[in-house]
Design an enzyme around this catalytic site. Structure first.
Site, PDB file in Angstrom:
ATOM      1  N   HIS A  18       0.831  -1.212   0.000  1.00  9.35           N
ATOM      2  CA  HIS A  18       0.000   0.000   0.000  1.00  9.35           C
ATOM      3  C   HIS A  18       0.862   1.257   0.000  1.00  9.35           C
ATOM      4  CE1 HIS A  18       0.235   0.897   4.426  1.00  9.35           C
ATOM      5  NE2 HIS A  18       0.297  -0.415   4.576  1.00  9.35           N
ATOM      6  N   HIS A  61       3.655   3.578  12.509  1.00  7.09           N
ATOM      7  CA  HIS A  61       2.837   4.755  12.815  1.00  7.09           C
ATOM      8  C   HIS A  61       3.475   5.643  13.879  1.00  7.09           C
ATOM      9  CE1 HIS A  61      -0.874   2.053  11.686  1.00  7.09           C
ATOM     10  NE2 HIS A  61       0.109   1.995  10.811  1.00  7.09           N
ATOM     11  N   ASP A 107      -0.235   4.383   0.900  1.00 12.56           N
ATOM     12  CA  ASP A 107      -0.589   5.400   1.890  1.00 12.56           C
ATOM     13  C   ASP A 107       0.172   5.163   3.189  1.00 12.56           C
ATOM     14  OD1 ASP A 107      -2.249   2.988   2.113  1.00 12.56           O
ATOM     15  OD2 ASP A 107      -3.183   4.000   3.812  1.00 12.56           O
ATOM     16  N   ASP A 135       6.186   1.486   6.657  1.00 15.65           N
ATOM     17  CA  ASP A 135       4.840   0.929   6.525  1.00 15.65           C
ATOM     18  C   ASP A 135       4.074   1.806   5.546  1.00 15.65           C
ATOM     19  OD1 ASP A 135       2.289  -0.020   6.798  1.00 15.65           O
ATOM     20  OD2 ASP A 135       2.020   0.638   8.860  1.00 15.65           O
ATOM     21  N   ASP A 146       3.967  -6.326   3.934  1.00 15.57           N
ATOM     22  CA  ASP A 146       3.584  -5.266   4.881  1.00 15.57           C
ATOM     23  C   ASP A 146       3.791  -5.771   6.304  1.00 15.57           C
ATOM     24  OD1 ASP A 146       2.637  -2.873   5.758  1.00 15.57           O
ATOM     25  OD2 ASP A 146       0.520  -3.324   5.431  1.00 15.57           O
ATOM     26  N   GLU A 154      -4.968   1.838   2.702  1.00 13.75           N
ATOM     27  CA  GLU A 154      -4.990   0.644   3.550  1.00 13.75           C
ATOM     28  C   GLU A 154      -5.138   1.015   5.012  1.00 13.75           C
ATOM     29  OE1 GLU A 154      -3.150  -2.555   6.076  1.00 13.75           O
ATOM     30  OE2 GLU A 154      -2.607  -0.472   5.908  1.00 13.75           O
ATOM     31  N   GLU A 155      -4.452   2.101   5.401  1.00 14.52           N
ATOM     32  CA  GLU A 155      -4.381   2.455   6.825  1.00 14.52           C
ATOM     33  C   GLU A 155      -5.740   2.847   7.400  1.00 14.52           C
ATOM     34  OE1 GLU A 155      -1.999   1.894   8.655  1.00 14.52           O
ATOM     35  OE2 GLU A 155      -0.161   1.916   7.481  1.00 14.52           O
TER      36      GLU A 155
HETATM   37 ZN   LIG Z   1       0.851  -1.299   6.386  1.00 22.36          ZN
END
Ligand SMILES: [Zn+2]
Length: 404
Positions: free
Chosen positions: A78, A380, A80, A141, A198, A175-176
């Site tokens: 992903h 994150h 994003d 990520d 991921d 995705e997030e």
């Molecule tokens: Zn991810």
């Protein structure tokens, strides 16, 4: 170009997802990422690379001669990044041949990566560690996953001596915020099965996720001027507070569970005297146990409504299901990844995920999709990091899976 060089370029594009947007992708930065990747894939030689109207990028690495009739295998990542942390102006720093000492991030000296607190990091002494500068996330990520897939394609295309069947690539948006699979066109993708890249430590292979539902429990009260409310006001906030207080804490909560134990998690509150709604996550690896959790929440909510003179409205929404329920019917998918991980000299690390991936949804949409490591750590967070060596291992695993 190396996987690391690609990665360092991708993380400097702000592609944070935005939950408050209804468009797809939710932010222009994600499209910017996709356009860049489309160009790169075409330069590598994937002539069909194209971004569709929803911001999904798909491309094909054609099979080498003699293997054209094999089923296509997909690789997915992903573009994003998490909305929980700023992704604006990411300044990646490569700490070459890291010696194990504390890594103090220059833009915020309180942001320190310390081997004594981070065992996964401690295991990487001597590696080239990549961090952000202290004010943003890094975006490993999942730009580590994106970089690994692009680099694998770049290695496969000019080397026809590395024999493989048809390979499909997809880079997804949002995705997030749980929308990555929403507009994924499984039929057009045309792969028999796929792998998301991921995950964390080198060797990780995830094929068991939570099953997940979201409950909205709303208490409806009666509001009136507080100066003249005697005997009339019914405060929905008090009802919701009592309800939250009665949810289990010593068990069945995120704070007290791990491994295969599920939980019931109140995580968001929208409060007013008139109406207060609580969002509650239901999570378990066994889908049938979600019904037990639902009954518990309903029973508690209805009891509180009765005691407080409020009315309760309950909605439940399916979020995703344990991918293992699908993957157990396709054991060769996980086996192929295991073999590839061993082939590059790693030991497969197999643990249940206490969450979901896009693969959890895709598996139930007809595309069995376990998850592979890409060297992502401290997701994150300002302290997010990865290493060049992990990234290169991820590339090697993709190539090994392709070879079968
Ligand atoms: Zn991810």
């Amino acid at each position: 170009m190396s996987a690391l060089e690609r990665f360092l370029r991708y993380v400097q594009i702000d592609s944070r997802a935005d939950d408050s947007s209804e468009s797809c992708p939710t932010t222009p930065g994600q499209l910017e990422m996709q356009r860049l990747l489309e160009r790169e894939l075409r330069e590598i030689g994937l002539g069909d690379a194209a971004v569709d109207e929803n911001g999904y990028l798909m491309a094909t690495v054609p099979a080498t001669p003699g293997r054209e009739s094999e089923a296509a295998i997909g690789f997915i990542a992903h573009v994003d990044t998490s909305p929980e942390m700023s992704g604006t102006g990411v300044k990646p720093i490569v700490h070459r041949a890291w010696d194990g000492s504390d890594i103090v991030l220059p833009d915020d000296p309180t942001a320190v990566l310390s081997a004594s607190e981070l065992p996964d990091l401690a295991a990487q002494i001597g590696h080239d560690i990549v961090t952000a500068s202290g004010r943003t996330l890094l975006g490993a990520d999942d730009k580590a996953g994106v970089a690994a897939i692009v680099e694998a394609a770049a290695q496969l295309v000019p080397h026809s001596e590395i024999a493989h069947g048809p390979i499909r690539i997809c880079f997804t948006p949002d995705e997030e915020i749980g929308r990555g699979a929403n507009r994924f066109d499984v039929a057009r993708f045309g792969a028999a099965y796929a792998y998301t890249l991921d995950g964390g430590n080198a060797g990780e292979l995830e094929f068991e996720s939570f099953s997940a539902d979201l409950m909205r429990v709303a208490f409806v009260g009666f509001n009136t001027h507080p100066g003249y409310a005697k005997g009339r006001m019914v405060n929905a906030i008090r009802a919701a507070a009592r309800f939250v207080d009665r949810l289990p804490r010593e068990r069945l909560s995120p704070e007290t569970t791990d491994g295969y134990d599920g939980f019931v998690h109140p995580y968001q509150l929208e409060a007013s005297v008139d109406r207060t709604s609580v969002r509650v996550l239901l999570r378990d690896h066994v889908t049938a146990k979600l019904r037990k959790q639902e009954r518990l929440v309903r029973t508690l909510a209805e009891a509180v409504a009765g005691e407080t003179g409020t009315r309760v409205e309950i909605e439940i929404q399916e979020q995703y299901r344990n991918m293992r329920e699908v993957l157990d019917h396709h054991p060769h998918v996980v086996d192929r990844a295991r073999r590839a991980i061993r082939a590059v000299g790693l030991a497969p690390i197999e643990r249940p995920i206490r969450g979901g991936t896009d693969g959890s949804r895709l598996s139930f949409m007809g595309l069995p999709t376990p998850n592979l490591f890409a060297g992502e750590h401290n997701f994150h967070s300002r302290l997010e990091w990865t290493s060049r060596q992990d990234l290169e291992k991820a590339v090697a695993v993709i190539v090994a899976i392709a070879q079968g």
